[in-house]
Design a protein around this motif. Sequence first.
Motif, PDB file in Angstrom:
ATOM      1  N   ILE A   1       7.838 -23.443 -13.782  1.00  0.00           N
ATOM      2  CA  ILE A   1       7.812 -24.904 -13.889  1.00  0.00           C
ATOM      3  C   ILE A   1       7.619 -25.298 -15.345  1.00  0.00           C
ATOM      4  O   ILE A   1       6.709 -24.807 -16.017  1.00  0.00           O
ATOM      5  N   CYS A   2       8.492 -26.152 -15.805  1.00  0.00           N
ATOM      6  CA  CYS A   2       8.470 -26.575 -17.209  1.00  0.00           C
ATOM      7  C   CYS A   2       8.423 -28.105 -17.264  1.00  0.00           C
ATOM      8  O   CYS A   2       9.266 -28.772 -16.666  1.00  0.00           O
TER       9      CYS A   2
ATOM     10  N   LEU B   1      14.919 -21.358 -17.618  1.00  0.00           N
ATOM     11  CA  LEU B   1      15.488 -20.025 -17.829  1.00  0.00           C
ATOM     12  C   LEU B   1      15.147 -19.515 -19.217  1.00  0.00           C
ATOM     13  O   LEU B   1      14.785 -18.346 -19.393  1.00  0.00           O
ATOM     14  N   TRP B   2      15.282 -20.405 -20.224  1.00  0.00           N
ATOM     15  CA  TRP B   2      14.875 -20.030 -21.588  1.00  0.00           C
ATOM     16  C   TRP B   2      13.415 -19.602 -21.608  1.00  0.00           C
ATOM     17  O   TRP B   2      13.062 -18.571 -22.193  1.00  0.00           O
ATOM     18  N   ALA B   3      12.536 -20.379 -20.955  1.00  0.00           N
ATOM     19  CA  ALA B   3      11.102 -20.086 -20.962  1.00  0.00           C
ATOM     20  C   ALA B   3      10.808 -18.755 -20.279  1.00  0.00           C
ATOM     21  O   ALA B   3       9.937 -17.994 -20.710  1.00  0.00           O
TER      22      ALA B   3
ATOM     23  N   ILE C   1       3.487 -22.031 -24.234  1.00  0.00           N
ATOM     24  CA  ILE C   1       4.814 -21.843 -24.802  1.00  0.00           C
ATOM     25  C   ILE C   1       5.483 -23.203 -24.893  1.00  0.00           C
ATOM     26  O   ILE C   1       5.795 -23.832 -23.875  1.00  0.00           O
ATOM     27  N   TYR C   2       5.644 -23.671 -26.119  1.00  0.00           N
ATOM     28  CA  TYR C   2       6.190 -24.994 -26.371  1.00  0.00           C
ATOM     29  C   TYR C   2       7.555 -24.852 -27.026  1.00  0.00           C
ATOM     30  O   TYR C   2       7.791 -23.959 -27.839  1.00  0.00           O
ATOM     31  N   GLU C   3       8.434 -25.777 -26.688  1.00  0.00           N
ATOM     32  CA  GLU C   3       9.781 -25.781 -27.251  1.00  0.00           C
ATOM     33  C   GLU C   3      10.130 -27.212 -27.643  1.00  0.00           C
ATOM     34  O   GLU C   3       9.778 -28.166 -26.938  1.00  0.00           O
TER      35      GLU C   3
ATOM     36  N   GLU D   1       9.543 -35.456 -17.212  1.00  0.00           N
ATOM     37  CA  GLU D   1      10.212 -34.870 -16.053  1.00  0.00           C
ATOM     38  C   GLU D   1       9.825 -33.403 -15.918  1.00  0.00           C
ATOM     39  O   GLU D   1       9.337 -32.788 -16.868  1.00  0.00           O
ATOM     40  N   VAL D   2      10.019 -32.875 -14.724  1.00  0.00           N
ATOM     41  CA  VAL D   2       9.662 -31.488 -14.430  1.00  0.00           C
ATOM     42  C   VAL D   2      10.930 -30.731 -14.058  1.00  0.00           C
ATOM     43  O   VAL D   2      11.719 -31.198 -13.233  1.00  0.00           O
ATOM     44  N   MET D   3      11.115 -29.586 -14.681  1.00  0.00           N
ATOM     45  CA  MET D   3      12.240 -28.722 -14.355  1.00  0.00           C
ATOM     46  C   MET D   3      11.714 -27.446 -13.704  1.00  0.00           C
ATOM     47  O   MET D   3      10.659 -26.934 -14.089  1.00  0.00           O
ATOM     48  N   ARG D   4      12.469 -26.942 -12.746  1.00  0.00           N
ATOM     49  CA  ARG D   4      12.085 -25.709 -12.046  1.00  0.00           C
ATOM     50  C   ARG D   4      13.203 -24.681 -12.161  1.00  0.00           C
ATOM     51  O   ARG D   4      14.387 -25.025 -12.044  1.00  0.00           O
ATOM     52  N   LEU D   5      12.815 -23.448 -12.352  1.00  0.00           N
ATOM     53  CA  LEU D   5      13.784 -22.363 -12.435  1.00  0.00           C
ATOM     54  C   LEU D   5      14.609 -22.274 -11.156  1.00  0.00           C
ATOM     55  O   LEU D   5      15.812 -22.025 -11.201  1.00  0.00           O
ATOM     56  N   SER D   6      13.992 -22.513 -10.016  1.00  0.00           N
ATOM     57  CA  SER D   6      14.680 -22.372  -8.737  1.00  0.00           C
ATOM     58  C   SER D   6      15.850 -23.337  -8.584  1.00  0.00           C
ATOM     59  O   SER D   6      16.750 -23.112  -7.768  1.00  0.00           O
TER      60      SER D   6
END
Length: 294
Positions: free
Chosen positions: A146-147, A80-82, A67-69, A126-131
């Motif tokens: 993890i995105c 959250l979007w993912a 899933i790419y954005e 960079e890495v983003m986390r839902l948490s």
Amino acid sequence: MTENREYKSDAFSMLMEDKENALQVYNALNGSNYDDPEIVEIVNLENGISLSIRNDAAFIVGTDINIYEHQSSYSPNMPLWALIYYASIMQDMVGKRDLYSSRLINIPTPHFAVFYNGTTDRPPREVMRLSAAFEKPTDSPELELICTIYNINPGKDEMILQECRVLREYTIFVETVRQYDQEGIENPIEKAISYCIENHILEKFLRERGAEVLKTMAIDMTFERREILIREEEKTEGRKEGMIEGRKEGMIKGADMLAKLLKQLTPGTDEFNRALNATEEERRELYRKYNISV
């Protein structure tokens, strides 16, 4: 406040509709060397989701769903979007199968990536986390996503650009549009499309879908300019948050109306170009002519 921009796809998502392009990006991110585009299964979300700006791409390779954005403005809400997007895909994919069955329902393994090329300075990767969005922090979240964010602006994540031709050429195209626009060149998107075709940059794609790209890029630039104005106002005028938010909402509504107008016009025509360069008063006349309202 929501933005009703579902009706358009951006150039990135159009590129990812091609299996060969999608596979090339997949190989670059995963260190693989698959060469048969037919192993790619493009995923089309049947029901759609209201927060999508149609600059997304989803496809399956083997047992993985990717899933790419694409983002031209920075947002910390991509996990959250993912999550919502993935859940929507799973809802379509699972359909009416019995989730209470004693038999395990297998689903593809998800991988999430965002390709950022906005004007706000961000790290190369960079890495983003839902948490991180949880109101109450926890060291052991029961739900995590993890995105990875890849900054595909020149001079940022050069490794991914070197490994992936389609991303590299997409970046060149976007930078050419921005450069022409900053130099005050008339019809910068149209000129950038011609330049790239002449120099074999996304040549096949732009020859086939140049008219669509012209329209969607014009809409994207409208939103990008307004976001720049909002940031400048926040920096220089220091207005109260409520006033800034009110002005932001007005700018977004104005951009949305212009997007609807451009959707009805033919790219490259005098009226299309006039709509892009019109004053607010001239645009109001066009909105009345085409019955455009928010």
